[in-house]
Motif scaffolding. Structure first.
Motif, PDB file in Angstrom:
ATOM      1  N   ARG A  38       0.801  -1.213   0.000  1.00 18.42           N
ATOM      2  CA  ARG A  38       0.000   0.000   0.000  1.00 18.42           C
ATOM      3  C   ARG A  38       0.842   1.276   0.000  1.00 18.42           C
ATOM      4  NH1 ARG A  38      -5.037   1.058   4.158  1.00 18.42           N
ATOM      5  NH2 ARG A  38      -6.009   2.753   3.004  1.00 18.42           N
ATOM      6  N   ASN A  39       2.017   1.201   0.575  1.00 18.70           N
ATOM      7  CA  ASN A  39       2.818   2.407   0.768  1.00 18.70           C
ATOM      8  C   ASN A  39       4.023   2.443  -0.166  1.00 18.70           C
ATOM      9  OD1 ASN A  39       1.225   3.400   3.041  1.00 18.70           O
ATOM     10  ND2 ASN A  39       2.090   1.671   4.172  1.00 18.70           N
ATOM     11  N   VAL A  40       3.737   2.612  -1.442  1.00 21.01           N
ATOM     12  CA  VAL A  40       4.794   2.710  -2.435  1.00 21.01           C
ATOM     13  C   VAL A  40       4.721   4.088  -3.070  1.00 21.01           C
ATOM     14  CG1 VAL A  40       5.815   1.711  -4.506  1.00 21.01           C
ATOM     15  CG2 VAL A  40       4.582   0.254  -2.899  1.00 21.01           C
ATOM     16  N   PHE A  41       5.873   4.723  -3.219  1.00 18.87           N
ATOM     17  CA  PHE A  41       5.917   6.085  -3.721  1.00 18.87           C
ATOM     18  C   PHE A  41       6.153   6.136  -5.225  1.00 18.87           C
ATOM     19  CE2 PHE A  41       7.254   6.185   0.717  1.00 18.87           C
ATOM     20  CZ  PHE A  41       6.324   7.068   1.237  1.00 18.87           C
ATOM     21  N   GLY A  42       5.213   6.773  -5.934  1.00 22.83           N
ATOM     22  CA  GLY A  42       5.371   7.070  -7.351  1.00 22.83           C
ATOM     23  C   GLY A  42       5.841   5.908  -8.189  1.00 22.83           C
ATOM     24  N   GLY A  43       6.898   6.158  -8.953  1.00 25.05           N
ATOM     25  CA  GLY A  43       7.399   5.188  -9.911  1.00 25.05           C
ATOM     26  C   GLY A  43       8.079   3.980  -9.300  1.00 25.05           C
ATOM     27  N   ASN A  44       8.156   3.882  -7.984  1.00 23.50           N
ATOM     28  CA  ASN A  44       8.754   2.692  -7.376  1.00 23.50           C
ATOM     29  C   ASN A  44       7.928   1.442  -7.646  1.00 23.50           C
ATOM     30  OD1 ASN A  44      10.635   4.456  -6.420  1.00 23.50           O
ATOM     31  ND2 ASN A  44      10.210   4.153  -4.253  1.00 23.50           N
ATOM     32  N   TYR A  45       6.667   1.624  -8.066  1.00 26.83           N
ATOM     33  CA  TYR A  45       5.863   0.498  -8.518  1.00 26.83           C
ATOM     34  C   TYR A  45       6.418  -0.100  -9.805  1.00 26.83           C
ATOM     35  CZ  TYR A  45       1.634   0.704  -5.551  1.00 26.83           C
ATOM     36  OH  TYR A  45       0.752   0.619  -4.519  1.00 26.83           O
ATOM     37  N   PHE A  46       6.983   0.774 -10.658  1.00 27.58           N
ATOM     38  CA  PHE A  46       7.369   0.346 -12.001  1.00 27.58           C
ATOM     39  C   PHE A  46       8.344  -0.824 -11.962  1.00 27.58           C
ATOM     40  CE2 PHE A  46       6.613   4.760 -14.136  1.00 27.58           C
ATOM     41  CZ  PHE A  46       5.237   4.567 -14.002  1.00 27.58           C
ATOM     42  N   TYR A  47       8.063  -1.808 -12.781  1.00 29.56           N
ATOM     43  CA  TYR A  47       8.928  -2.970 -12.990  1.00 29.56           C
ATOM     44  C   TYR A  47       9.167  -3.771 -11.707  1.00 29.56           C
ATOM     45  CZ  TYR A  47       9.445  -0.049 -17.050  1.00 29.56           C
ATOM     46  OH  TYR A  47       9.166   0.748 -18.133  1.00 29.56           O
ATOM     47  N   GLY A  48       8.320  -3.557 -10.703  1.00 31.11           N
ATOM     48  CA  GLY A  48       8.384  -4.356  -9.485  1.00 31.11           C
ATOM     49  C   GLY A  48       9.593  -4.107  -8.615  1.00 31.11           C
ATOM     50  N   VAL A  49      10.257  -2.947  -8.761  1.00 33.61           N
ATOM     51  CA  VAL A  49      11.493  -2.739  -8.005  1.00 33.61           C
ATOM     52  C   VAL A  49      11.233  -2.643  -6.499  1.00 33.61           C
ATOM     53  CG1 VAL A  49      12.888  -1.776  -9.861  1.00 33.61           C
ATOM     54  CG2 VAL A  49      11.400  -0.269  -8.545  1.00 33.61           C
ATOM     55  N   ASN A  50      10.134  -2.026  -6.108  1.00 33.02           N
ATOM     56  CA  ASN A  50       9.794  -1.979  -4.687  1.00 33.02           C
ATOM     57  C   ASN A  50       9.666  -3.398  -4.129  1.00 33.02           C
ATOM     58  OD1 ASN A  50       8.427  -0.479  -2.205  1.00 33.02           O
ATOM     59  ND2 ASN A  50       7.017  -2.117  -2.750  1.00 33.02           N
ATOM     60  N   TYR A  51       8.979  -4.237  -4.874  1.00 30.19           N
ATOM     61  CA  TYR A  51       8.719  -5.617  -4.441  1.00 30.19           C
ATOM     62  C   TYR A  51      10.006  -6.423  -4.291  1.00 30.19           C
ATOM     63  CZ  TYR A  51       7.002 -10.429  -4.619  1.00 30.19           C
ATOM     64  OH  TYR A  51       6.758 -11.758  -4.346  1.00 30.19           O
ATOM     65  N   ILE A  52      10.871  -6.376  -5.303  1.00 36.78           N
ATOM     66  CA  ILE A  52      12.055  -7.241  -5.246  1.00 36.78           C
ATOM     67  C   ILE A  52      13.078  -6.757  -4.221  1.00 36.78           C
ATOM     68  CG2 ILE A  52      11.780  -8.140  -7.576  1.00 36.78           C
ATOM     69  CD1 ILE A  52      13.987  -6.253  -8.509  1.00 36.78           C
TER      70      ILE A  52
ATOM     71  N   ASN B  93      10.771  -7.992 -13.155  1.00 37.21           N
ATOM     72  CA  ASN B  93      12.191  -8.348 -13.146  1.00 37.21           C
ATOM     73  C   ASN B  93      12.403  -9.852 -13.059  1.00 37.21           C
ATOM     74  OD1 ASN B  93      14.604  -6.206 -12.838  1.00 37.21           O
ATOM     75  ND2 ASN B  93      12.673  -5.247 -12.185  1.00 37.21           N
ATOM     76  N   ASP B  94      11.511 -10.552 -12.352  1.00 35.86           N
ATOM     77  CA  ASP B  94      11.618 -12.010 -12.247  1.00 35.86           C
ATOM     78  C   ASP B  94      11.408 -12.672 -13.610  1.00 35.86           C
ATOM     79  OD1 ASP B  94      12.009 -11.647  -9.547  1.00 35.86           O
ATOM     80  OD2 ASP B  94      10.022 -12.351  -8.942  1.00 35.86           O
ATOM     81  N   CYS B  95      10.391 -12.203 -14.333  1.00 34.53           N
ATOM     82  CA  CYS B  95      10.146 -12.738 -15.679  1.00 34.53           C
ATOM     83  C   CYS B  95      11.311 -12.415 -16.600  1.00 34.53           C
ATOM     84  CB  CYS B  95       8.839 -12.178 -16.235  1.00 34.53           C
ATOM     85  SG  CYS B  95       7.349 -12.802 -15.417  1.00 34.53           S
ATOM     86  N   MET B  96      11.828 -11.195 -16.514  1.00 32.35           N
ATOM     87  CA  MET B  96      12.961 -10.796 -17.343  1.00 32.35           C
ATOM     88  C   MET B  96      14.181 -11.678 -17.068  1.00 32.35           C
ATOM     89  SD  MET B  96      14.795  -7.057 -17.719  1.00 32.35           S
ATOM     90  CE  MET B  96      15.120  -6.934 -15.960  1.00 32.35           C
ATOM     91  N   LYS B  97      14.442 -11.937 -15.806  1.00 32.94           N
ATOM     92  CA  LYS B  97      15.601 -12.756 -15.452  1.00 32.94           C
ATOM     93  C   LYS B  97      15.453 -14.177 -16.000  1.00 32.94           C
ATOM     94  CE  LYS B  97      18.759 -13.571 -11.640  1.00 32.94           C
ATOM     95  NZ  LYS B  97      19.202 -12.981 -10.365  1.00 32.94           N
TER      96      LYS B  97
ATOM     97  N   ASP C 186       3.681  -2.344 -14.583  1.00 40.81           N
ATOM     98  CA  ASP C 186       3.302  -2.271 -13.173  1.00 40.81           C
ATOM     99  C   ASP C 186       3.442  -3.600 -12.429  1.00 40.81           C
ATOM    100  OD1 ASP C 186       2.630   0.342 -13.664  1.00 40.81           O
ATOM    101  OD2 ASP C 186       0.470  -0.006 -13.724  1.00 40.81           O
ATOM    102  N   ASN C 187       3.811  -4.662 -13.120  1.00 41.91           N
ATOM    103  CA  ASN C 187       3.782  -5.983 -12.491  1.00 41.91           C
ATOM    104  C   ASN C 187       4.873  -6.174 -11.444  1.00 41.91           C
ATOM    105  OD1 ASN C 187       1.632  -6.551 -14.094  1.00 41.91           O
ATOM    106  ND2 ASN C 187       2.611  -8.175 -15.269  1.00 41.91           N
ATOM    107  N   TYR C 188       4.490  -6.789 -10.354  1.00 41.51           N
ATOM    108  CA  TYR C 188       5.429  -7.031  -9.254  1.00 41.51           C
ATOM    109  C   TYR C 188       6.569  -7.953  -9.667  1.00 41.51           C
ATOM    110  CZ  TYR C 188       3.763 -11.817  -8.459  1.00 41.51           C
ATOM    111  OH  TYR C 188       3.483 -13.153  -8.600  1.00 41.51           O
ATOM    112  N   ASP C 189       6.321  -8.841 -10.642  1.00 42.38           N
ATOM    113  CA  ASP C 189       7.317  -9.843 -11.029  1.00 42.38           C
ATOM    114  C   ASP C 189       7.966  -9.538 -12.376  1.00 42.38           C
ATOM    115  OD1 ASP C 189       5.132 -10.309 -12.631  1.00 42.38           O
ATOM    116  OD2 ASP C 189       4.958 -12.438 -12.170  1.00 42.38           O
TER     117      ASP C 189
END
Length: 337
Positions: free
Chosen positions: A42-56, A214-218, A209-212
Motif C-alpha cells: 500500500r505504501n509505495v511512492f510514485g514510480g517505485n511500482y514500475f517494474y516491481g522494483v519496490n517488491y524485489i 524483473n523475475d520474468c525478465m531474469k 506495473d507488475n510485481y514480477d
C-alpha cells in the motif's frame, strides 16, 4: 469516507492476491504475463511500482517498512531523461552505479546511494531444474530485443531490416530457437504477429506495473545463449550481468539511434554501440568492464546491507542531505562494510 476507502482497498488487495494467474508458471504465456498484476504494497511512492522494483528490493532484503527514496527505474548512464532525481516528496534517490551516483549528484539535492542493477535482486520464476529442462528443449537460443514503443508512438519503419539481420544471424550461427522479447504495449497492438510469422517464440517481461517484471525478465535472459538488440536498452547490462553475450544491430546512422542519445550529457552510449557491434560467442573483458562500471555490478548489496540502507532512509525521511550523511556514519547501519 476514510473507512470505506480502507475497506475497498483491502477487498481489492484480496482479489489481486488470489488471482489464479498471479503466479507465473509458463514464461511463454505472454498474453497472461502482460496482464496487470501489481505489487499490493500500500505504501509505495510514485514510480517505485514500475517494474516491481519496490517488491524485489523488499523481498530480497527482508525489510518490512516503506522505502523512503525514489528508485531510478533504469540505469541512467549520463541520461537526464530519467526524472526521479527531480521528483518532490522524498529526500533520497536509489541508483544503480557509483558512476551514476557521482554524475546525478550534481543535478539534485537528494541523498544518492548506489545499489546495483535491479536484475541482481530478481529471482527466476523457474527453478534450476525447470530452467535446465526448458533450455534443453529450446536448444541454442537467440534472444531478440526490438526497440520497444511507448504508449503514444507507432510501428517503426525499419523493423523489416532488423528482422532480416536477426534471420541471417540465427542461420549463420545455427540457432535452434529465437525468442523475441516484446514490451507489453507492442503486444497489445498485435506487433507480436509479425515475429511469430518467422516461426519465432514471443515472450515478455510483462506489464510495467507488475510485481514480477524483473523475475520474468531474469527467467527469459537465463534461457538465452546470446541476445541481439535493435538499439539501446537497460537489458543490455542485465544480460551481461547474467553472462549472456550481446550484439547490437549495427544501424548507427538510423534516426532512432540519434534520438536515443538526445538526453545524454556525454557520448558513452556510442561507445556501448561500438563495443557490442560484432557478434561474439563469449563476452570480452572489455565488455564486462564497461557494464560493470556503467551498470553498477560492484554496487550490488548483501541482504543485510540493503536492509540497513532502507532502514536508514526510513529513519532519515525528515532530514536533508547533510543530515542523512551524518546519520549514515552511525555504526547502527554499517554502510561502510
Amino acid at each position: 469516507m476514510r473507512i470505506k476507502y480502507n475497506i475497498d482497498w483491502y477487498k481489492n488487495k484480496i482479489i489481486i492476491e488470489n488471482d489464479p494467474n498471479r503466479i507465473i508458471s509458463n514464461i511463454f504465456d505472454y498474453q497472461n504475463i502482460i496482464r496487470r498484476r501489481p505489487d499490493t504494497d500500500r505504501n509505495v511512492f510514485g514510480g517505485n511500482y514500475f517494474y516491481g522494483v519496490n517488491y524485489i528490493l523488499k523481498r530480497y532484503s527482508g525489510y518490512k517498512g516503506s522505502i523512503y527514496g525514489f528508485i531510478e527505474h533504469a540505469p541512467g548512464l549520463t541520461n537526464l531523461s530519467l526524472h526521479e532525481y527531480k521528483e518532490k516528496g522524498l529526500n533520497s534517490l536509489l541508483v544503480s552505479s557509483k558512476q551514476r551516483k557521482e554524475f546525478i549528484s550534481e543535478y539534485t539535492d537528494k541523498y544518492v546511494i548506489d545499489i546495483g542493477p535491479s536484475i541482481a535482486y530478481a529471482e527466476s520464476v523457474y527453478d534450476e531444474k525447470k530452467l535446465a529442462a526448458t533450455k534443453e528443449n529450446l536448444g541454442k537460443t537467440l534472444l531478440v530485443y526490438p526497440s520497444h514503443n511507448i504508449e503514444d508512438t507507432n510501428w517503426k519503419n525499419d523493423t523489416e531490416n532488423f528482422i532480416e539481420f536477426v534471420k541471417k544471424l540465427a542461420e549463420k550461427y545455427e540457432y535452434s530457437s529465437v525468442l523475441v522479447s516484446l514490451y507489453f504495449t507492442d503486444i497489445e497492438r498485435g506487433l507480436n504477429i509479425r515475429y511469430e510469422k518467422e516461426g519465432w517464440k514471443v515472450v515478455s517481461s510483462g506489464h510495467r506495473d507488475n510485481y514480477d517484471f524483473n523475475d520474468c525478465m531474469k527467467t527469459i535472459i537465463k534461457l538465452a545463449d546470446c541476445a541481439v538488440f535493435e538499439g539501446y536498452s537497460s537489458s543490455i547490462g542485465y544480460c551481461v550481468y547474467e553472462n549472456v553475450p550481446v550484439v547490437i544491430y549495427p544501424d548507427k546512422e538510423n534516426e532512432k539511434t540519434k534520438l536515443s542519445t538526445v538526453n545524454y550529457v556525454s557520448n558513452e552510449i556510442f561507445d556501448l554501440f561500438e563495443l557490442f557491434s560484432e557478434y561474439k560467442e563469449e563476452l570480452t573483458d572489455e565488455q564486462r568492464e564497461f557494464c560493470r562500471y556503467w551498470f553498477g555490478f560492484d554496487s550490488v548489496k548483501s541482504k543485510e546491507q540493503l536492509s540497513n540502507i532502507l532502514k536508514l532512509l526510513n529513519d532519515a525521511k525528515k532530514k536533508d542531505k547533510k543530515g542523512i550523511e551524518k546519520l549514515a556514519e552511525s555504526k547502527k547501519y554499517q554502510l561502510q562494510k
